[in-house]
Design an enzyme around this catalytic site. Structure first.
Site, mmCIF file in Angstrom:
data_model
loop_
_atom_site.group_PDB
_atom_site.id
_atom_site.type_symbol
_atom_site.label_atom_id
_atom_site.label_comp_id
_atom_site.label_asym_id
_atom_site.label_seq_id
_atom_site.Cartn_x
_atom_site.Cartn_y
_atom_site.Cartn_z
ATOM 1 N N LYS A 44 0.835 -1.197 0.000
ATOM 2 C CA LYS A 44 0.000 0.000 0.000
ATOM 3 C C LYS A 44 0.873 1.251 0.000
ATOM 4 O O LYS A 44 2.071 1.199 0.279
ATOM 5 C CB LYS A 44 -0.923 0.002 1.225
ATOM 6 C CG LYS A 44 -0.190 0.095 2.559
ATOM 7 C CD LYS A 44 -1.162 0.091 3.726
ATOM 8 C CE LYS A 44 -0.405 0.216 5.047
ATOM 9 N NZ LYS A 44 -1.317 0.276 6.204
ATOM 10 N N ARG A 143 -10.964 0.600 14.600
ATOM 11 C CA ARG A 143 -11.005 1.293 13.297
ATOM 12 C C ARG A 143 -12.009 0.537 12.426
ATOM 13 O O ARG A 143 -13.180 0.444 12.765
ATOM 14 C CB ARG A 143 -9.616 1.316 12.668
ATOM 15 C CG ARG A 143 -8.599 2.146 13.411
ATOM 16 C CD ARG A 143 -7.309 2.341 12.625
ATOM 17 N NE ARG A 143 -6.905 1.173 11.852
ATOM 18 C CZ ARG A 143 -5.709 1.016 11.291
ATOM 19 N NH1 ARG A 143 -4.790 1.968 11.427
ATOM 20 N NH2 ARG A 143 -5.404 -0.070 10.602
ATOM 21 N N TYR A 278 14.750 30.284 7.333
ATOM 22 C CA TYR A 278 13.650 31.084 7.839
ATOM 23 C C TYR A 278 13.671 31.196 9.361
ATOM 24 O O TYR A 278 13.862 30.221 10.068
ATOM 25 C CB TYR A 278 12.314 30.478 7.409
ATOM 26 C CG TYR A 278 12.061 30.524 5.926
ATOM 27 C CD1 TYR A 278 12.083 31.733 5.235
ATOM 28 C CD2 TYR A 278 11.794 29.366 5.222
ATOM 29 C CE1 TYR A 278 11.840 31.785 3.872
ATOM 30 C CE2 TYR A 278 11.539 29.390 3.858
ATOM 31 C CZ TYR A 278 11.561 30.604 3.186
ATOM 32 O OH TYR A 278 11.336 30.645 1.835
ATOM 33 N N MET A 326 10.652 24.364 1.955
ATOM 34 C CA MET A 326 9.874 23.536 1.055
ATOM 35 C C MET A 326 10.745 22.698 0.126
ATOM 36 O O MET A 326 10.428 21.531 -0.136
ATOM 37 C CB MET A 326 8.928 24.411 0.218
ATOM 38 C CG MET A 326 8.011 23.597 -0.692
ATOM 39 S SD MET A 326 6.872 24.611 -1.640
ATOM 40 C CE MET A 326 5.747 25.150 -0.356
#
Length: 388
Positions: A44, A143, A278, A326
């Protein structure tokens, strides 16, 4: 030259090298742990970020009896890629899902409640062929899965009626552990008992499943009484320990499959007191050199590892300096001056002293599953295969 061979020799911003020989070895090791039970290699989420089709083929070549995906769309991709002759199960369904396509592709589908049973039987009528259905029991994870008691009785009763009509074949009964990565947790024995009870009820009503299964990666490695007919190995297939507190991959006979690296894009001298990235969360303590690594959170590098993520450059461990952006982050090279294009290894098996995915998980306050799975599509997968 194959696409993978071209990528391996071409200069790249970054690459995730996937060692298929290691994956095959992991599958063989896990089969040995399974002690006679069949093995499902779970592929998956694009094989936990490693590439579903290539990894699925390698797993089958190494002896995996089944493949597992979360969504039906993932399973249909495997069939479209030519993976026939192997059982494929998918379990995360929502109303209106591609039931008929799954039936026509000979997939095993999971059913946790009456709405899903109604939809799959309707699709079977349309397809003119029975659906292969596995009934999922909620034994305590909370779940997916059908609750014990009357809900389970209703689902089993309706499934047996649909089977008698020739609309479905009940191929499996299954569940999933909540705390198998914590051996000795009281929920493990409770879930096993509940699973045995729910299986016994279904079989007592006439169900004749081909497989009963509850064991995931940690249970496969540490809980032999949970193996039943089939084990489902996810993260362990890719050589990552599902229970780091009990041991690393080598302790379980596994080898990490992915190595993530990038080419250093820039090396420059800066004075002391120079802010980096940053927010200036990192300020150089003295004159130094900085290296720019062209990977960022858009590529799946966790921003939570800012100031902590380890990287091997020039044979030395460095640490992310300041915030991960990013597309890039910075490491303080401490005056060393590697050439632009030098390799920066974020994680791998650790053979060369490089960090591992578990090291990044610790730095980011998460689990290694997330580290490998989140590596994005901007990073090419380059496949290495000793059998090629």
């Amino acid at each position: 030259m194959t696409e993978t061979a071209a990528l391996r020799t071409a200069p790249l911003r970054a690459r995730a090298e996937i060692d298929l020989a290691a994956l095959r070895a992991n599958v063989r090791t896990l089969r040995a742990h399974a002690r006679g039970a069949a093995l499902m290699a779970v592929v998956k989420s694009d094989a936990y970020g490693h590439g579903a089709v290539r990894c699925a083929r390698a797993a089958v070549e190494a002896g995996a009896d089944w493949l597992g995906t979360a969504t039906p769309e993932e399973a249909l991709v495997l069939r479209a890629a030519g993976l026939h002759g192997v059982r494929i199960m998918c379990w995360l369904w929502t109303p209106g899902g591609p039931w008929r396509e799954a039936i026509e592709a000979d997939l095993d589908v999971s059913v946790s409640g009456m709405w899903a049973l109604r939809e799959v039987t309707d699709a079977a009528r349309q397809a003119g062929a029975p659906a292969r259905v596995q009934l999922k029991a909620d034994t305590g994870l909370g779940r997916g899965g059908c609750q014990p008691g009357e809900d389970w009785a209703e689902l089993v009763r309706a499934a047996l009626l649909a089977e008698a009509e020739g609309l479905i074949r009940i191929t499996g009964l299954w569940s999933h552990f909540a705390c198998a990565d914590e051996p000795g947790h009281p929920s493990i024995a409770a879930q096993l008992d509940r699973f045995r009870e729910m299986v016994a009820y279904a079989e007592g009503q006439g169900a004749r499943p081909e497989v009963r299964h509850i064991a995931n990666s940690p249970a496969t490695l540490t809980l032999p009484e949970s193996h039943f007919d089939l084990v489902r190995t996810g993260i362990a297939t890719y050589g990552i320990s599902p229970s780091p507190e009990l041991g690393g991959p080598a302790d379980f006979g596994l080898r990490p499959v992915m190595t993530l690296s990038a080419s250093v894009a820039l090396v420059k001298h800066v004075p002391g007191g120079h802010g980096v990235s940053y927010g200036h969360r990192y300020v150089t303590p003295g004159e130094t050199t900085l290296g720019l690594v062209p990977l960022g959170y858009a590529d799946g590098i966790p921003r939570h590892a800012s100031g902590a993520g380890p990287v091997l450059v020039g044979g030395k461990w460095r640490t992310v300096a300041g915030r991960i952006a990013m597309d890039q982050f910075v490491v303080d090279l401490g005056g060393d001056e590697p050439e632009p294009g030098a390799e920066a290894v974020l994680f791998g098996p650790g053979d060369r002293g490089e960090p591992t995915a578990e090291d990044w998980a610790q730095a980011a306050g998460t689990i290694a599953y997330e580290i490998v799975t989140r590596i994005g599509t901007r990073v090419p997968r380059v496949y290495r295969d000793a059998a090629m």
